[in-house]
Design an enzyme around this catalytic site. Structure first.
Site, PDB file in Angstrom:
ATOM      1  N   ASN A  10     -32.103 -30.940  60.466  1.00 47.27           N
ATOM      2  CA  ASN A  10     -31.132 -30.547  59.435  1.00 47.27           C
ATOM      3  C   ASN A  10     -30.130 -29.554  60.047  1.00 47.27           C
ATOM      4  OD1 ASN A  10     -29.798 -29.709  57.133  1.00 47.27           O
ATOM      5  ND2 ASN A  10     -31.514 -28.514  56.324  1.00 47.27           N
ATOM      6  N   LYS A  12     -27.720 -28.204  58.653  1.00 41.31           N
ATOM      7  CA  LYS A  12     -27.202 -27.283  57.617  1.00 41.31           C
ATOM      8  C   LYS A  12     -25.665 -27.240  57.697  1.00 41.31           C
ATOM      9  CE  LYS A  12     -31.462 -24.652  57.777  1.00 41.31           C
ATOM     10  NZ  LYS A  12     -32.231 -23.798  56.926  1.00 41.31           N
ATOM     11  N   HIS A 103     -33.260 -29.408  48.684  1.00 37.55           N
ATOM     12  CA  HIS A 103     -33.528 -28.359  49.675  1.00 37.55           C
ATOM     13  C   HIS A 103     -33.503 -27.000  48.975  1.00 37.55           C
ATOM     14  CE1 HIS A 103     -33.193 -25.746  53.149  1.00 37.55           C
ATOM     15  NE2 HIS A 103     -33.568 -26.766  53.897  1.00 37.55           N
ATOM     16  N   GLU A 105     -32.367 -24.238  49.788  1.00 40.03           N
ATOM     17  CA  GLU A 105     -31.081 -23.501  49.829  1.00 40.03           C
ATOM     18  C   GLU A 105     -30.138 -24.009  48.744  1.00 40.03           C
ATOM     19  OE1 GLU A 105     -30.395 -24.211  53.975  1.00 40.03           O
ATOM     20  OE2 GLU A 105     -31.985 -22.790  54.494  1.00 40.03           O
ATOM     21  N   GLU A 183     -41.936 -27.616  52.330  1.00 39.77           N
ATOM     22  CA  GLU A 183     -41.206 -26.524  52.962  1.00 39.77           C
ATOM     23  C   GLU A 183     -41.457 -25.231  52.184  1.00 39.77           C
ATOM     24  OE1 GLU A 183     -37.930 -27.844  55.619  1.00 39.77           O
ATOM     25  OE2 GLU A 183     -36.959 -27.681  53.677  1.00 39.77           O
ATOM     26  N   GLY A 189     -36.165 -20.379  57.872  1.00 35.73           N
ATOM     27  CA  GLY A 189     -35.251 -19.390  58.434  1.00 35.73           C
ATOM     28  C   GLY A 189     -35.432 -19.198  59.924  1.00 35.73           C
ATOM     29  N   SER A 226     -39.412 -23.098  59.995  1.00 33.72           N
ATOM     30  CA  SER A 226     -39.488 -22.447  61.308  1.00 33.72           C
ATOM     31  C   SER A 226     -40.241 -23.267  62.360  1.00 33.72           C
ATOM     32  CB  SER A 226     -40.100 -21.046  61.189  1.00 33.72           C
ATOM     33  OG  SER A 226     -39.306 -20.245  60.343  1.00 33.72           O
TER      34      SER A 226
HETATM   35  C1  PEP Z   1     -34.796 -26.369  56.808  1.00 38.22           C
HETATM   36  O1  PEP Z   1     -33.584 -26.295  56.947  1.00 38.22           O
HETATM   37  O2  PEP Z   1     -35.269 -27.133  55.973  1.00 38.22           O
HETATM   38  C2  PEP Z   1     -35.689 -25.555  57.638  1.00 38.22           C
HETATM   39  C3  PEP Z   1     -36.969 -25.790  57.606  1.00 38.22           C
HETATM   40  O3  PEP Z   1     -35.104 -24.590  58.386  1.00 38.22           O
HETATM   41  P1  PEP Z   1     -35.789 -23.739  59.568  1.00 38.22           P
HETATM   42  O4  PEP Z   1     -36.403 -24.732  60.523  1.00 38.22           O
HETATM   43  O5  PEP Z   1     -34.693 -22.983  60.154  1.00 38.22           O
HETATM   44  O6  PEP Z   1     -36.832 -22.876  58.955  1.00 38.22           O
END
Ligand code: PEP
Length: 267
Positions: A10, A12, A103, A105, A183, A189, A226
């Protein structure tokens, strides 16, 4: 036959230019192997402004392509006056195969509700695209771990009940086209992942719930939060974890290469 593991990258809201996006994509290559079991599905969920260009590249079109394209969001109608929105049909016609929905976010910053997410899930499944539905609890206490995991399961059960409402009425191949990404919001993050053991417990619970509440068998359930080259192996080596959703690390060239390399060695 074991289920093919899948890696969803992803991006983002990055990168900031098409030339950087083109460059970044060249690092997403599956290692050449004759072992079908080791061929992981690799999906790049790019910002929608780059999808048109990326969808024209030979590396992402065709059955033998090394990566598939995903969108990070979609609208739930296929036509109408909805300024700024993108329909499932538009994505499908472009060659996009996967859509991330719900998601955390978007739930947090864009005010997406479970009702909206449910409409999106239904619209995307009806369009014949694959849904990557994100669910996860906001917090978890380390001190009261057992109690906290119980609460997390309850939270996710409620999310699934709302987000997957009426999904069983759809005649399309729901099991094959629905992917759930577990998630935990507190783990997103890039700095603190869940432990593989706890993630596994949650993923098993999600699979049981899909089965008992929605009669959905064999949907893939991934871990996200992460994930990086140091921990990907610990998650993927558990047979019930069907893949990973990777955020921050998906923008780091060396990380991407290592993650794909490590994943390709795990059946
Ligand atoms: C995500 O964007 O869904 C995600 C898991 O981000 P990260 O890997 O940065 O925690």
């Amino acid at each position: 036959m074991s289920v093919k593991k899948i890696l969803i990258f992803n991006w983002k809201m990055a990168p900031q230019s098409l030339s950087e996006a083109k460059r970044l994509l060249t690092n997403y290559k599956r290692p050449i192997t004759n072992n079908e079991e080791n061929k992981k599905e690799i999906v790049v969920a790019s910002p929608s402004v780059y999808l048109v260009y990326l969808s024209s590249l030979s590396s992402v079109v065709g059955r033998k392509s090394s990566v598939k394209l995903g969108a990070q969001d979609v609208f739930y109608e296929n036509s109408g006056a909805y300024t700024g929105e993108i329909s499932p049909k538009m994505l499908k016609n472009l060659g996009v195969k996967y859509v991330i929905i719900g998601h955390s976010e978007r739930r947090k910053y864009l005010g997406e509700t479970d009702e909206m997410i449910n409409k999106k899930v239904l619209a995307v499944l009806k369009a014949g695209l694959k849904v990557i539905l994100c669910v996860g609890e906001p917090t978890r206490s380390i001190k009261y771990k057992v109690e906290s995991i119980k609460q997390a399961k309850n939270y996710i059960k409620k999310q699934l009940e709302k987000d997957l409402k009426k999904v069983s009425n759809i005649k399309y191949q729901v099991s094959r086209n629905l992917i759930v990404a577990y998630e935990p919001v507190w783990a997103i993050g890039g700095s603190h992942s869940d432990t593989p053991e706890d993630a596994l417990e949650m993923i098993k619970y999600i699979k049981q719930t899909l089965n008992s509440k929605f009669y959905i068998l064999n949907s893939r359930v991934l871990y996200g939060g992460s994930v990086n080259s140091k921990n990907i192996g610990d998650f993927l080596k558990r047979p019930e974890i069907d893949g990973a959703l990777i955020g921050h690390a998906s923008l780091k060239v060396e990380e991407v290469k290592k993650i794909i390399e490590i994943a390709s060695k795990i059946v």
